[in-house]
Scaffold this active site. Sequence first.
Site, short mmCIF file in Angstrom:
data_model
loop_
_atom_site.label_atom_id
_atom_site.label_comp_id
_atom_site.label_asym_id
_atom_site.label_seq_id
_atom_site.Cartn_x
_atom_site.Cartn_y
_atom_site.Cartn_z
N SER A 9 0.85 -1.18 0.00
CA SER A 9 0.00 0.00 0.00
C SER A 9 0.89 1.23 0.00
CB SER A 9 -0.89 0.01 1.25
OG SER A 9 -1.56 1.24 1.40
N TYR A 58 -1.80 -0.37 10.38
CA TYR A 58 -1.90 -0.77 8.97
C TYR A 58 -0.67 -0.28 8.21
CZ TYR A 58 -3.82 -1.37 4.27
OH TYR A 58 -4.01 -1.75 2.97
#
Length: 279
Positions: free
Chosen positions: A151, A164
Amino acid sequence: MTEHLLDRSTYPTVVITGASKGVGEACAILFAQSFPDGVNIVVVARNVAGLHEIKNKLQAYPQCNVLMVTGDVSINSCCRHMIQQAVSYFGKIDVLVNNAGLHHRGDFEKREPDELASMVDVNLKAPIYLTALALPYMPSNKKSAIIMVGSLAGRAPLQGAAVYSATKSGLRAFTYALADEFIARKIKVAVVSPGPIHTSFIMDEIDHVEDIVYSQPMSTAEQVAQAILELTQNNKTEIAMPWLSGVLTTVSYLFPKVRRGTRPMLYKIGAKNKNKYRQ
């Protein structure tokens, strides 16, 4: 039965986690389309109904052998079962796509400790563990590849997504280190680092996603799948997408003051875009 198994073992075998929807589903379809001479695809997910749906879609490609494996990648025994099933049916693993992901959104202090730990288990521990399990069954040639789905949050830390971001940053570091380590074995290791993707992963939770996420252009699951396929074939270690967002995350990581200074503007842009997506 044995003869058919031998026939299947000559085809490339692709294992995809989180394959019941979104990027995983798009990957399964794209890989089926990209190997007209034959391919074995192992789709892994917790969602049994979703796995049956993707299996039905893959039936449109008669050269594609499909194996469904239901399991939770955060559980070690499930990971071992996934790899054992793939090898038992197809004899080897040529491509491993570590796509399964988990994101409990919100400020760190508002999340339960178990929720934080579960993100580490799914996003970081599972890809490392599955990679270690799959390696003994991967041929040492240029057709073997391990692709991580990272990501942009792993390139530049994002508030409201501290854990995350940490898991995706760790996954990216793991990728780069392993890519160098496996040069002699000729096994490709790479990571795709997308920004927001127009899937249920963020669209079903739009009110809980940080506004700043929507300040970046949205990719489709098919575009990310295409980048994953390209990484199995090219000499790149990472594809950040969209390209300009990749550049911006590099700048914001190297110059934290720039990141903090532009954050209010990006939140405004993201809030405006979020309203458009709601409509």
